[in-house]
Motif scaffolding. Structure first.
Motif, mmCIF file in Angstrom:
data_model
loop_
_atom_site.group_PDB
_atom_site.id
_atom_site.type_symbol
_atom_site.label_atom_id
_atom_site.label_comp_id
_atom_site.label_asym_id
_atom_site.label_seq_id
_atom_site.Cartn_x
_atom_site.Cartn_y
_atom_site.Cartn_z
ATOM 1 N N GLY A 294 5.310 20.756 12.274
ATOM 2 C CA GLY A 294 4.854 19.549 12.929
ATOM 3 C C GLY A 294 4.473 18.507 11.891
ATOM 4 N N PHE A 295 4.374 17.262 12.340
ATOM 5 C CA PHE A 295 3.974 16.194 11.423
ATOM 6 C C PHE A 295 3.394 15.034 12.219
ATOM 7 C CE2 PHE A 295 7.459 13.754 12.893
ATOM 8 C CZ PHE A 295 7.352 12.466 12.383
ATOM 9 N N GLN A 296 2.704 14.160 11.497
ATOM 10 C CA GLN A 296 2.261 12.887 12.042
ATOM 11 C C GLN A 296 2.221 11.890 10.903
ATOM 12 O OE1 GLN A 296 -1.923 11.796 13.419
ATOM 13 N NE2 GLN A 296 -0.854 12.106 15.374
ATOM 14 N N GLY A 297 2.626 10.648 11.176
ATOM 15 C CA GLY A 297 2.608 9.605 10.164
ATOM 16 C C GLY A 297 2.219 8.272 10.758
ATOM 17 N N ALA A 298 1.750 7.372 9.896
ATOM 18 C CA ALA A 298 1.388 6.019 10.322
ATOM 19 C C ALA A 298 1.659 5.046 9.185
ATOM 20 C CB ALA A 298 -0.077 5.954 10.735
ATOM 21 N N PHE A 299 2.205 3.881 9.539
ATOM 22 C CA PHE A 299 2.414 2.777 8.606
ATOM 23 C C PHE A 299 1.270 1.791 8.806
ATOM 24 C CE2 PHE A 299 6.665 4.390 9.329
ATOM 25 C CZ PHE A 299 7.279 4.300 8.091
ATOM 26 N N ARG A 300 0.534 1.496 7.718
ATOM 27 C CA ARG A 300 -0.572 0.553 7.793
ATOM 28 C C ARG A 300 -0.599 -0.321 6.547
ATOM 29 N NH1 ARG A 300 -4.479 5.225 10.111
ATOM 30 N NH2 ARG A 300 -3.299 6.377 8.594
ATOM 31 N N PHE A 301 -1.192 -1.507 6.701
ATOM 32 C CA PHE A 301 -1.325 -2.386 5.542
ATOM 33 C C PHE A 301 -2.243 -1.732 4.524
ATOM 34 C CE2 PHE A 301 0.016 -5.447 8.784
ATOM 35 C CZ PHE A 301 1.073 -6.027 8.105
ATOM 36 N N GLU A 302 -1.830 -1.804 3.255
ATOM 37 C CA GLU A 302 -2.552 -1.096 2.202
ATOM 38 C C GLU A 302 -3.853 -1.782 1.797
ATOM 39 O OE1 GLU A 302 -1.290 1.319 -1.698
ATOM 40 O OE2 GLU A 302 -0.635 -0.769 -1.703
ATOM 41 N N ASP A 303 -3.861 -3.112 1.798
ATOM 42 C CA ASP A 303 -5.058 -3.806 1.333
ATOM 43 C C ASP A 303 -5.165 -5.185 1.975
ATOM 44 O OD1 ASP A 303 -3.123 -5.281 -0.088
ATOM 45 O OD2 ASP A 303 -3.418 -4.100 -1.892
ATOM 46 N N GLY A 304 -6.100 -5.970 1.489
ATOM 47 C CA GLY A 304 -6.293 -7.319 2.019
ATOM 48 C C GLY A 304 -7.058 -7.319 3.335
ATOM 49 N N ASP A 305 -6.997 -8.456 4.036
ATOM 50 C CA ASP A 305 -7.714 -8.617 5.301
ATOM 51 C C ASP A 305 -7.243 -7.636 6.370
ATOM 52 O OD1 ASP A 305 -9.053 -10.693 4.139
ATOM 53 O OD2 ASP A 305 -7.887 -12.266 5.113
ATOM 54 N N ARG A 306 -6.003 -7.205 6.275
ATOM 55 C CA ARG A 306 -5.445 -6.298 7.291
ATOM 56 C C ARG A 306 -5.483 -4.836 6.860
ATOM 57 N NH1 ARG A 306 0.047 -9.488 8.233
ATOM 58 N NH2 ARG A 306 -0.200 -9.666 6.000
ATOM 59 N N ARG A 307 -6.197 -4.525 5.798
ATOM 60 C CA ARG A 307 -6.253 -3.151 5.283
ATOM 61 C C ARG A 307 -6.532 -2.153 6.408
ATOM 62 N NH1 ARG A 307 -9.215 1.055 3.295
ATOM 63 N NH2 ARG A 307 -8.548 1.889 1.292
#
Length: 190
Positions: free
Chosen positions: A89-102
């Protein structure tokens, strides 16, 4: 042969309580928020067996080499290989690394087959891509999951956090191995 003594009965009861408290493995996919990124727990919350990232497995991502093109669709494959994996099984997420949207969700995810699904985290900001029941069956110790990531229309680095589980195939959270991976994906020219 004599019946098991009180110590054996207590040990068995304790093991049953441990499994019951944590529930069975998440064959249909884990609850949102178990990638290990931005302070989240990993699959090790429910699966036990060895220290995190124990040697003997390989977790990799194909399709994000060289970065992303803002606003474009990118086919992505998560490949997980483990020497004794009978379920996966797995789970993943794409998110902004830094800045205001971190930590905020970055882009969108679309499954390409029935081995992958997408769920939203608390608040609905982050999409989590994860295995389904059909996606939990590896072939010869290898599990692969493919999906499409629509990159954000932004010029900021994105981080993909992944957690994967190599299970014994016995519907028990015991003797499972958990692995994590974090990949920074920079933007490249349009």
């Amino acid at each position: 042969m004599s019946p098991p003594g009180p110590a054996a009965a207590l040990c068995a009861a304790g093991l049953f309580a441990l499994v019951a408290a944590h529930g069975p493995p998440h064959i249909e996919g884990p609850p949102p928020g178990h990638t290990g990124g931005f302070g989240e727990p990993t699959c090790a919350t429910c699966h036990f067996g060895a220290p995190l990232n124990e040697p003997g497995a390989a977790l990799q991502v194909v399709g994000l080499e060289g970065g992303y093109r803002p606003g474009q669709r990118h086919p992505v494959t998560v490949r997980f290989e483990s020497f004794d994996m009978l379920s996966a099984g797995f789970q993943g997420a794409f998110r902004f690394e830094d800045g205001d949207r971190r930590g905020a969700g970055a882009g969108g995810i679309r499954p390409l087959d029935d081995r992958v699904t997408v769920v939203r985290g608390e608040g609905g900001d982050t999409e989590y891509v994860q295995h389904t029941r059909a996606g939990s069956a590896p072939t010869d110790g290898v599990a692969e999951w493919t999906f499409e990531w629509r990159a954000p229309d932004a010029d900021a680095p994105v981080v993909l956090h992944l957690a994967a589980n190599s299970g014994g195939g016995d519907d028990s959270p015991l003797d499972d191995l958990v692995y994590t991976l974090s990949i920074t994906v920079p933007p490249r020219g349009r």
